[in-house]
Design a protein around this motif. Structure first.
Motif, mmCIF file in Angstrom:
data_model
loop_
_atom_site.group_PDB
_atom_site.id
_atom_site.type_symbol
_atom_site.label_atom_id
_atom_site.label_comp_id
_atom_site.label_asym_id
_atom_site.label_seq_id
_atom_site.Cartn_x
_atom_site.Cartn_y
_atom_site.Cartn_z
ATOM 1 N N PHE A 1 0.810 -1.216 0.000
ATOM 2 C CA PHE A 1 0.000 0.000 0.000
ATOM 3 C C PHE A 1 0.846 1.270 0.000
ATOM 4 N N GLU A 2 2.157 1.126 -0.042
ATOM 5 C CA GLU A 2 3.028 2.293 -0.054
ATOM 6 C C GLU A 2 3.003 2.964 -1.428
ATOM 7 N N LEU B 1 -2.841 0.420 -5.491
ATOM 8 C CA LEU B 1 -3.175 0.048 -4.115
ATOM 9 C C LEU B 1 -2.966 1.213 -3.147
ATOM 10 N N TYR B 2 -2.009 2.089 -3.477
ATOM 11 C CA TYR B 2 -1.826 3.284 -2.647
ATOM 12 C C TYR B 2 -3.093 4.131 -2.648
ATOM 13 N N CYS C 1 -6.096 3.060 -3.364
ATOM 14 C CA CYS C 1 -7.137 2.274 -2.689
ATOM 15 C C CYS C 1 -7.074 2.489 -1.182
ATOM 16 N N ARG C 2 -5.882 2.452 -0.626
ATOM 17 C CA ARG C 2 -5.728 2.669 0.818
ATOM 18 C C ARG C 2 -6.143 4.073 1.218
ATOM 19 N N LYS C 3 -5.743 5.050 0.439
ATOM 20 C CA LYS C 3 -6.066 6.435 0.763
ATOM 21 C C LYS C 3 -7.564 6.682 0.679
ATOM 22 N N SER D 1 -10.011 4.394 0.787
ATOM 23 C CA SER D 1 -10.735 3.584 1.759
ATOM 24 C C SER D 1 -10.676 4.211 3.146
ATOM 25 N N GLY D 2 -9.559 4.851 3.468
ATOM 26 C CA GLY D 2 -9.469 5.534 4.755
ATOM 27 C C GLY D 2 -10.471 6.664 4.866
ATOM 28 N N LEU E 1 -9.809 -2.162 4.659
ATOM 29 C CA LEU E 1 -9.098 -2.724 3.508
ATOM 30 C C LEU E 1 -7.953 -3.595 4.004
ATOM 31 N N ASP E 2 -8.029 -4.888 3.705
ATOM 32 C CA ASP E 2 -6.992 -5.839 4.121
ATOM 33 C C ASP E 2 -6.625 -6.726 2.941
ATOM 34 N N VAL F 1 -8.253 -9.818 -1.292
ATOM 35 C CA VAL F 1 -8.427 -8.474 -0.737
ATOM 36 C C VAL F 1 -9.820 -8.394 -0.122
#
Length: 336
Positions: A277-278, A297-298, A300-302, A304-305, A311-312, A323
């Protein structure tokens, strides 16, 4: 500020004052002052000394609490020096003036940076809308080509569209609160839209998509959720294995809904999994496949937050990647 902190901060001053008081008492005793009178004078001075310091302590503590309250109630913390009353002493006024000048300089820099960011975002959005015209024209031209050339060019255009879409969402991710609407939406509708958006890629990659138990209602922003699912589908297509299959299944968790996106692709090495996710991380698979940006994915993480979406990711190298998206219950949302 506690009394201990106050006394520790003024320890040298307090010791100096006590030494002066002791010296004065010794001088009076040496000049023949009666012990009773000396005791009365020393007690009175000591009481005044304690009263002055206690008064100063309570005054400063009250003032600090008022300042903390002002800061806590400010949306833009950097405007703090513009909202507080000026101090009373000369030294504090000079120090406050210097702090305010520095704050104004910082405010100007922040304003310039925000204006520059808005201009860049507007440019990216305009560029994305303009680039869609030649992409659409290229798709129309593809219809006149032979089968293999048409297939290859269509696949490349799909990749171009994916990168363009990612650039648009990356630009908008800097101001999510202005472009986000959390509401009730059918999970099946979200997944169907994501699959439809990437139908060409999935077909050309020979991927079979299976769905199960998607008849649930979730609370999210439909556009951003479709984008997140699209990134997961693109990754599954890029890192597919033999006889590729993507499975989307959902199950309720109380008032939450868990959506699982799993594939039977090449997986992710265990030592790289914590970094997927970096921003900009491509990993060994991305470098070997080529063309990976490390932004999917970066984002996606941002996103989703901001959407309060769990998100796992779990993976077994050479076998599968799973996922999990956990959509929050409506009453647990902190955003309207």
């Amino acid at each position: 500020m506690t009394l201990r902190e106050y006394l520790s901060d003024r320890l040298f001053r307090i010791i100096t004052q006590l030494l002066c008081l002791t010296t004065a008492a010794l001088f009076l005793w040496a000049t023949g002052t009666q012990p009773g009178v000396l005791a009365i004078i020393a007690s009175a001075l000591l009481l005044v000394f304690c009263a002055v310091h206690l008064s100063d302590f309570f005054s400063q503590r009250t003032h600090l609490r008022e300042l903390e309250s002002i800061l806590d109630n400010l949306d833009r913390k950097y405007l703090f020096t513009e909202c507080i009353p000026p101090p009373k002493t000369l030294y504090e006024r000079r120090l406050f003036d210097l702090t305010r000048r520095a704050g104004r300089a910082m405010t100007g820099a922040v304003s310039d940076a925000q204006a520059s960011r808005r201009e860049y975002q507007e440019y990216v959005e305009q560029w994305v809308h303009e680039i869609k015209a030649p992409i659409t024209a290229a798709r129309l031209i593809c219809r006149d080509l032979d089968g293999e050339a048409r297939r290859k060019l269509t696949a490349e255009l799909a990749q171009v569209e994916a990168h363009v879409e990612r650039a648009l969402f990356y630009a908008r991710a800097e101001s999510l609160e202005q472009d986000c609407l959390l509401r009730q939406v059918e999970l099946e509708k979200i997944t169907a839209q994501a699959i439809e958006n990437h139908r060409s890629l999935l077909i050309q990659s020979g991927i079979r998509v299976e769905t199960e138990g998607l008849d649930h209602t979730v609370y999210t922003d439909e556009k951003w959720a479709v984008f997140i699912l699209g990134q997961l589908l693109q990754n599954a297509a890029r890192y597919r294995g033999e006889a590729p299959v993507i499975t989307l299944s959902a199950q309720p968790l109380g008032k939450q809904v868990r959506l699982t996106v799993s594939d039977n692709g090449i997986g992710i090495p265990a030592h790289e999994l914590p970094r997927v996710f970096e921003r900009g991380f491509t990993g060994s698979n991305g470098r070997s496949q080529g063309g990976s940006t490390g932004m999917g994915l970066y984002l996606c993480r941002k996103l989703s937050g901001f959407l309060e979406l769990g998100l796992d990711i779990a993976s077994e190298e050479g076998k599968r990647t799973t996922v999990t998206l956990t959509f929050p219950a409506r009453q647990n949302l902190t955003k309207p």
